[in-house]
Design an enzyme around this catalytic site. Structure first.
Site, PDB file in Angstrom:
ATOM      1  N   ASP A 188       0.025  -2.290   4.363  1.00  0.00           N
ATOM      2  CA  ASP A 188       1.307  -1.360   4.640  1.00  0.00           C
ATOM      3  C   ASP A 188       2.434  -2.206   4.863  1.00  0.00           C
ATOM      4  O   ASP A 188       3.758  -1.515   4.950  1.00  0.00           O
ATOM      5  CB  ASP A 188       1.031  -0.273   5.859  1.00  0.00           C
ATOM      6  CG  ASP A 188      -0.052   0.580   5.498  1.00  0.00           C
ATOM      7  OD1 ASP A 188      -0.361   0.984   4.476  1.00  0.00           O
ATOM      8  OD2 ASP A 188      -0.567   1.352   6.494  1.00  0.00           O
ATOM      9  N   HIS A 210      -0.912  11.051  -2.813  1.00  0.00           N
ATOM     10  CA  HIS A 210      -2.605  10.385  -2.252  1.00  0.00           C
ATOM     11  C   HIS A 210      -3.309  11.669  -2.110  1.00  0.00           C
ATOM     12  O   HIS A 210      -4.358  11.583  -2.648  1.00  0.00           O
ATOM     13  CB  HIS A 210      -2.292   9.882  -0.766  1.00  0.00           C
ATOM     14  CG  HIS A 210      -3.468   9.514  -0.373  1.00  0.00           C
ATOM     15  ND1 HIS A 210      -4.369  10.340   0.486  1.00  0.00           N
ATOM     16  CD2 HIS A 210      -4.284   8.322  -0.528  1.00  0.00           C
ATOM     17  CE1 HIS A 210      -5.478   9.613   0.793  1.00  0.00           C
ATOM     18  NE2 HIS A 210      -5.510   8.583   0.191  1.00  0.00           N
ATOM     19  N   ASP A 240      -1.257   6.367  -5.712  1.00  0.00           N
ATOM     20  CA  ASP A 240      -2.056   7.115  -5.954  1.00  0.00           C
ATOM     21  C   ASP A 240      -1.795   8.291  -6.930  1.00  0.00           C
ATOM     22  O   ASP A 240      -0.461   8.691  -6.691  1.00  0.00           O
ATOM     23  CB  ASP A 240      -2.712   7.872  -4.622  1.00  0.00           C
ATOM     24  CG  ASP A 240      -2.935   6.944  -3.637  1.00  0.00           C
ATOM     25  OD1 ASP A 240      -3.965   6.336  -3.547  1.00  0.00           O
ATOM     26  OD2 ASP A 240      -2.142   6.623  -2.743  1.00  0.00           O
ATOM     27  N   GLU A 279      -4.119   3.918  -8.395  1.00  0.00           N
ATOM     28  CA  GLU A 279      -5.700   4.383  -8.079  1.00  0.00           C
ATOM     29  C   GLU A 279      -5.689   6.066  -8.537  1.00  0.00           C
ATOM     30  O   GLU A 279      -4.847   6.781  -8.082  1.00  0.00           O
ATOM     31  CB  GLU A 279      -5.694   4.570  -6.427  1.00  0.00           C
ATOM     32  CG  GLU A 279      -6.909   5.091  -5.952  1.00  0.00           C
ATOM     33  CD  GLU A 279      -7.402   5.119  -4.505  1.00  0.00           C
ATOM     34  OE1 GLU A 279      -8.165   5.798  -4.057  1.00  0.00           O
ATOM     35  OE2 GLU A 279      -6.673   4.245  -3.831  1.00  0.00           O
ATOM     36  N   LYS A 293      -7.411   9.404  -8.311  1.00  0.00           N
ATOM     37  CA  LYS A 293      -7.773  10.069  -7.308  1.00  0.00           C
ATOM     38  C   LYS A 293      -8.797  11.196  -7.718  1.00  0.00           C
ATOM     39  O   LYS A 293      -9.729  11.580  -6.912  1.00  0.00           O
ATOM     40  CB  LYS A 293      -6.802  10.775  -6.505  1.00  0.00           C
ATOM     41  CG  LYS A 293      -5.813   9.867  -5.598  1.00  0.00           C
ATOM     42  CD  LYS A 293      -6.216   9.071  -4.779  1.00  0.00           C
ATOM     43  CE  LYS A 293      -6.813   9.275  -3.580  1.00  0.00           C
ATOM     44  NZ  LYS A 293      -7.339   8.279  -2.600  1.00  0.00           N
ATOM     45  N   GLU A 304       0.589  -0.680  -4.708  1.00  0.00           N
ATOM     46  CA  GLU A 304      -0.404   0.317  -4.951  1.00  0.00           C
ATOM     47  C   GLU A 304       0.067   1.669  -4.780  1.00  0.00           C
ATOM     48  O   GLU A 304       0.737   2.144  -3.868  1.00  0.00           O
ATOM     49  CB  GLU A 304      -1.494  -0.227  -4.042  1.00  0.00           C
ATOM     50  CG  GLU A 304      -2.728   0.706  -4.133  1.00  0.00           C
ATOM     51  CD  GLU A 304      -2.893   1.827  -3.278  1.00  0.00           C
ATOM     52  OE1 GLU A 304      -3.984   2.630  -3.436  1.00  0.00           O
ATOM     53  OE2 GLU A 304      -1.807   2.350  -2.542  1.00  0.00           O
ATOM     54  N   HIS A 333       0.846  -1.251  -0.079  1.00  0.00           N
ATOM     55  CA  HIS A 333       0.037   0.096  -0.010  1.00  0.00           C
ATOM     56  C   HIS A 333       0.975   1.206   0.193  1.00  0.00           C
ATOM     57  O   HIS A 333       1.617   1.540   0.878  1.00  0.00           O
ATOM     58  CB  HIS A 333      -0.877  -0.098   1.275  1.00  0.00           C
ATOM     59  CG  HIS A 333      -1.881   1.026   1.374  1.00  0.00           C
ATOM     60  ND1 HIS A 333      -1.852   1.831   2.447  1.00  0.00           N
ATOM     61  CD2 HIS A 333      -2.673   1.698   0.564  1.00  0.00           C
ATOM     62  CE1 HIS A 333      -2.787   2.913   2.241  1.00  0.00           C
ATOM     63  NE2 HIS A 333      -3.468   2.778   1.007  1.00  0.00           N
ATOM     64  N   ARG A 334       1.089   2.049  -1.009  1.00  0.00           N
ATOM     65  CA  ARG A 334       1.727   3.209  -1.212  1.00  0.00           C
ATOM     66  C   ARG A 334       3.156   2.792  -1.140  1.00  0.00           C
ATOM     67  O   ARG A 334       4.117   3.645  -0.543  1.00  0.00           O
ATOM     68  CB  ARG A 334       1.349   4.364  -0.401  1.00  0.00           C
ATOM     69  CG  ARG A 334      -0.200   4.653  -0.401  1.00  0.00           C
ATOM     70  CD  ARG A 334      -0.603   5.871   0.737  1.00  0.00           C
ATOM     71  NE  ARG A 334      -2.127   5.698   0.794  1.00  0.00           N
ATOM     72  CZ  ARG A 334      -2.695   6.663   1.941  1.00  0.00           C
ATOM     73  NH1 ARG A 334      -1.913   7.392   2.485  1.00  0.00           N
ATOM     74  NH2 ARG A 334      -3.778   6.576   1.930  1.00  0.00           N
TER      75      ARG A 334
END
Length: 227
Positions: free
Chosen positions: A222, A50, A37, A102, A104, A35, A8-9
């Protein structure tokens, strides 16, 4: 089948989110996907960030969309890391892991599609190396209208039934539900409709064990080293 391990990120539990260092850390820890954003800069570059502003994560201030790339590059995350562009992340990953992008904001849909097409046509990537997800379902519709082959993921934090119905409409490959929504029954229902279940953001060992036992296809975390 082994559950996909998606950082995640990057590896947000270990290094500052959405940095090249964090993405490399996720790969080093055994993630088979990352992943991230995206937003657009003032000059239309796809920026990995993000929030709508750079206030929380950098030493700068202001909206991403109001600053050109050259200005965004002068700011630092945690006093040392540059804000990356999406193409810089692609170059770092170099097809080693899946890249889950993703969207945004709606405006990122077309530039991201164009960048993916460039990497497929010019650099030998496959469309299956990418996954575009969003809570903005109009953005997903836009991607599907622009391109039939790029895998799509429908993000939801509330209504699974709506997400399942919409996934059918846009021929999405995955649904990305908040992990607290998941049960044996609804995971099985999604999978029997030929969509994979990628759940987020699962960090605690107890929660990781529970969602793994439900048979989800992918876990966004994470801490890729906990899976």
């Amino acid at each position: 089948m082994k559950t996909a391990n998606i950082g995640h990120r990057g590896a947000k539990g270990h290094l500052p989110e959405n940095t090249l260092a964090s993405f490399q850390k996720a790969i080093d820890l055994g993630a088979n996907g990352i992943e991230l954003d995206v937003h657009l800069s003032a000059d239309g570059q796809v920026i990995v960030m993000h929030d709508e502003t750079i206030d929380r994560t950098t030493d700068g201030k202001g909206a991403v969309k109001q600053q050109p790339l050259a200005v965004l590059k002068t700011h630092r995350i945690d006093f040392q890391f540059e804000i990356p562009t999406l193409s810089e992340v692609f170059d770092l990953v170099d097809r080693k892991v899946l890249v889950n992008i993703e969207l945004k904001v709606f405006e990122t849909a077309e530039p991201v599609v164009l960048l993916i097409e460039k990497y497929v046509l010019e650099k030998g990537w496959q469309y299956s190396d990418f996954l575009i997800s969003s809570f903005d379902w109009l953005a997903l519709e836009k991607v599907r209208a622009l391109h039939a082959e790029i895998p799509l993921g429908v993000l939801t934090s509330t209504d699974l039934d709506l997400a399942i119905a919409f996934a059918k409409v846009i021929n999405a490959e995955t649904i990305h539900p908040y992990f607290h929504l998941l049960t044996d029954e609804n995971v099985a229902r999604m999978q029997t409709q030929n969509v994979k279940v990628y759940t987020w953001t699962v960090n605690e060992f107890e929660d990781l064990h529970r969602v793994t036992s439900l048979g989800v296809d992918g876990i966004i975390t994470d801490f890729p080293d906990r899976l």
